[in-house]
Design an enzyme around this catalytic site. Sequence first.
Site, PDB file in Angstrom:
ATOM      1  N   TYR A 182       6.855   2.840  11.099  1.00  0.00           N
ATOM      2  CA  TYR A 182       7.222   1.419  11.159  1.00  0.00           C
ATOM      3  C   TYR A 182       7.821   0.919   9.861  1.00  0.00           C
ATOM      4  O   TYR A 182       8.250  -0.211   9.772  1.00  0.00           O
ATOM      5  CB  TYR A 182       6.001   0.572  11.532  1.00  0.00           C
ATOM      6  CG  TYR A 182       4.766   0.886  10.698  1.00  0.00           C
ATOM      7  CD1 TYR A 182       3.844   1.829  11.147  1.00  0.00           C
ATOM      8  CD2 TYR A 182       4.553   0.273   9.473  1.00  0.00           C
ATOM      9  CE1 TYR A 182       2.729   2.147  10.378  1.00  0.00           C
ATOM     10  CE2 TYR A 182       3.444   0.572   8.709  1.00  0.00           C
ATOM     11  CZ  TYR A 182       2.531   1.517   9.167  1.00  0.00           C
ATOM     12  OH  TYR A 182       1.434   1.829   8.414  1.00  0.00           O
TER      13      TYR A 182
ATOM     14  N   HIS B 166      -1.756   3.029   7.044  1.00  0.00           N
ATOM     15  CA  HIS B 166      -2.933   2.212   7.348  1.00  0.00           C
ATOM     16  C   HIS B 166      -4.187   3.058   7.176  1.00  0.00           C
ATOM     17  O   HIS B 166      -5.150   2.670   6.533  1.00  0.00           O
ATOM     18  CB  HIS B 166      -2.842   1.663   8.771  1.00  0.00           C
ATOM     19  CG  HIS B 166      -4.137   1.073   9.237  1.00  0.00           C
ATOM     20  ND1 HIS B 166      -4.668  -0.048   8.648  1.00  0.00           N
ATOM     21  CD2 HIS B 166      -5.019   1.469  10.186  1.00  0.00           C
ATOM     22  CE1 HIS B 166      -5.837  -0.324   9.244  1.00  0.00           C
ATOM     23  NE2 HIS B 166      -6.056   0.581  10.169  1.00  0.00           N
TER      24      HIS B 166
ATOM     25  N   ARG C 102       0.857  -1.193   0.000  1.00  0.00           N
ATOM     26  CA  ARG C 102       0.000   0.000   0.000  1.00  0.00           C
ATOM     27  C   ARG C 102       0.889   1.237   0.000  1.00  0.00           C
ATOM     28  O   ARG C 102       1.900   1.273   0.692  1.00  0.00           O
ATOM     29  CB  ARG C 102      -0.992  -0.020   1.155  1.00  0.00           C
ATOM     30  CG  ARG C 102      -0.425  -0.086   2.562  1.00  0.00           C
ATOM     31  CD  ARG C 102      -1.500   0.253   3.603  1.00  0.00           C
ATOM     32  NE  ARG C 102      -1.339  -0.424   4.881  1.00  0.00           N
ATOM     33  CZ  ARG C 102      -0.529  -0.028   5.860  1.00  0.00           C
ATOM     34  NH1 ARG C 102       0.253   1.019   5.707  1.00  0.00           N
ATOM     35  NH2 ARG C 102      -0.490  -0.703   7.001  1.00  0.00           N
TER      36      ARG C 102
END
Lengths: 337, 367, 335
Positions: free
Chosen positions: C265, C257, C253
Amino acid sequence: MSRNITYREAINEALVQEMERDPSVVVLGEDNAGGAGAPGESDAWGGVLGVTKGLQPRFPDRVLDTPISESAFIGAAIGAATRGLRPVAELMFIDFMGVCLDQIFNQAAKFRYMFGGRAVTPVVIRTMYGAGLRAAAQHSQSLYPVFTSVPGLKVALPSSPYEAKGLLVQAIRDDDPVIFCEHKALYDTVGEVPAESYAIPFGEAQIVREGGDVTIVALGRMVSVAVEAADELAASGVRCEIVDPRTTSPLDEDTILESVEHTGRLVVVDEAGPRCGTAADIAALVAGKAFGALRAPVGTVTPPHTPVPFSPPLEDLYVPDATRVAAAVKSVLDWKA
Amino acid sequence: MDDRITPVTMPKWGLSMKTGRITDWLAAPGDEVAEGDGLAEIDTDKIAGTLEAPAGGVLRAIVAEAGGDAPVGCAVALLAPGDVPQEEIAAAVAEARELLARGQPAEPDGTGPATGAVDVAGRSLAYATEGDGPETVVLVHGFGGDKDSWLFVRTPLAARHTVYALDLPGHGDSVKDVGDGGLVVLADAVTGFLDVLGLDRVHLVGHSLGGAVAGAVAGQVPGRVRSLTLVAPAGYGPELDSGYLRGFAGARTRRELKPHLAKLFADGDRVTRQLVDDLLRYKRLDGVAEALAALVPTVEALDLARTPLDVPLRVVWGGADRVIPASNRRSLEGRAREVRVVEGAGHMVHMEAPGEVTQLIERAVTG
Amino acid sequence: MPDTLRTPRDPATGGLDAAALLDAYRTMRTIRVFEERLHDEFATGDIPGFVHLYAGEEASAAGVCGWLDDERDVIASTHRGHGHCIAKHVDVKAMMAEIYGRATGSCHGKGGSMHIADLSRGMLGANGIVGGGPPLVCGAALASKVRGDGGVAVAFFGDGGANQGTTLESLNLATVWHLPAVFIAENNGYAEATAAEWSVGGGSVAARAAAFGMPGTTVDGFDFFAVREAAGEAIERARTGGGPSLVEVRLTRYYGHFEGDQQTYRTTEVQRARAELDCLLRFRTRVTASGDLTAAQLDAVDEEVAALIEEAVTEAKAAPLPTAADLDTDVYVTY
């Protein structure tokens, strides 16, 4: 033509008649036929307490056994409902809601609203509830208030064989998801039931008995407990009006309020717990909307705020009985400001 | 027991009735009563009605006091001529009270109505029959009613006659399909019913829509109808409360139905919880809503005032009928041998004044 | 081995004609522009709530849904559902209006980004619950099986959803009931901020298929044609009574998120993916090299899509909001 049949037979008959009437009705659940893949009989059980016995030989393609996998098959019933089937899924014991609740309250209940009114989810989840069979804490609960609290679900609690058949027919024909709560201690009770099919509309309480002194609102198996108490009280001249709401969602507020306006006193009898339960809900309803009619505080008769105990003397203490109901009625009648 | 003592027993009104409660005695010991006189008010879990004297005589003793329950068939009072000695009456009372205390009927209960169903052109018609007298009386209920609407007249009539009460298509336990809902469908059903049971000479009685049906049957097969009794018949006159018809047909819930039912009776207390529940149970059956909806326009369009009726005709109406007012009787005056208006009774005159209606039917039967 | 990326048998253009290729490109391009525009618009603060963007994963939605018809085939999606919706032909303007919370949205503003659905197109909804879709897909597949209409139901879920009991139970039920179902695991490497390498026990979602007695395969999610071929086999198998399959699509992606995720991260994978692996770039290169389409044809689609998204945003912003009267409608069919 009416005959006397059991609550279990009434449910079975509703399923048979609706499956005959509508090819989109499918029945699924753990051991709903029983014996799938096993070397013996293929309709071995007909449900753990025999409620769906005989359906599978009659409708072999529309009665499905499932793995013990409630999330998947309850969810599958819901998904199938969005695609034109009318599944009747059996969640064997209401206590098992914990392993499939997401599919019920996040999916089925919310589709119509989340999708802007463009979803129809005509699923029925039949489930057993209630204490009295020494089935202990994880097979005896009356958890229907959880479902009642969720917008988008309808919740039915048949109190007799007649009610069981008519409410299940309505549940199957209803376009909304319905949690259909069968009390396991009622399966062998007998009552007059028409052989023909009929639907009892949701949201209309039945007045089980008329009386002017006190209103008893009772649900499911507690209706017969209330009747027993009312019979005892009648001997001392107390006339109880017994209202069975039939469905906790929708709730027939008007009938409850009208009855209390007529009697001025209310006792709610419920097998669900005292906290955030139906009794508390109805007490609040009446306090809020018929306060002026009340001549005494609302009485409630519920189990204690404990898990359902196993040992027979403890379970007998746990479940409301006619003696406790009669005592609650008397205390409401004797109340002095 | 002296065979001149006639026990007055708890009647059986409907198959499911097991006991009844005497709410009030209308006559006192020593009163001279005629057959059909009201003796007591009786309440059951289903229905409330008046217990009528089964014979003339003196009410010599009351066995069951007001407020008490008695099983069907149990003696609740004793009738006897005045010259039967008091000791015999006292002995009979003691015996009857013992049976009452034990909750047993004085005689085995075998006299209630029998029910059955016949197949008329592939359609099942249900009926109840009672009595085995030489004359046959056939009772046809009205819109939304059934064979048990006649409970209070059926049993007294059965004492002397063979009585049939059928369920019209769309009603009771009969087939719910009413085709196009036309009067002919219903009349053909009744004629077919007579055919199948081989009833060649009958006294037809019809209430409300059933009156129109009975009239149509009399028109179809006049030779088989010995007399016709119309009880508040539909279609014979201009007045009709369409609001009732449509309201009854459309009501799905108790709350919707109850106000309409009040229009049926002069005395609103007749609309008991049980009556409402029984009607809702009927209305919930698959096919009933469709049947009633199909019948509404038929009833509304009935115009039978000038239809010839070549059979001996009697008419009875409740003076307080709010559904089909008694003023409609004018179209039948002159054609009927008797037109009776019972004051203080509503549309369900055969429930509110069953004695009057029974007597009128008796006069129709005896000519 | 299911964990080995399979190579498409037809390395060129999957046997698609020019119109079909343009269609596939249009779908992917629409998803990309839709998501990138949302990324920009979200930053202005005009969009309420959360959005989870699908940019980078377009080949998966387009490669799978290209086999499905709106009438009888069903998909269930995830909280990262915009791409699946577009690929299943949900109206783009209505989607945009929904994300803006407008009364003209797909769900009249009552669902939002995570609950866009259009049952009339067989789109059973994006889903706010990880693992919410697979059981529903079993049911949709059951409905097709009972009716015998040849329909197939497809569950999209991520590497996060792959670890949910609902998904594993659904894989089992689909096998036990021999359902016309396909499970597409879109493994983008992260469940929220947690790496799939850490959270997916055994390391491969596709390998789990074997435990349920169904075929499992892993494909390169940047390659539209690879996804299309693998999905096509699984869908055909389901449609012809061969039962369920599992396809793991490996992809990346491009955004966090959710919008606002600082993505501390992860490091440089997105830049690399955009530059070297991007599904739209690869598609363009492949079809122009093969001579099936010209750059001009693709550019024309780009212009068409840009105009559509521009209009969608303009109209969404101008559209009416729901009113108080809408608050308690659409809860029940009857109550």
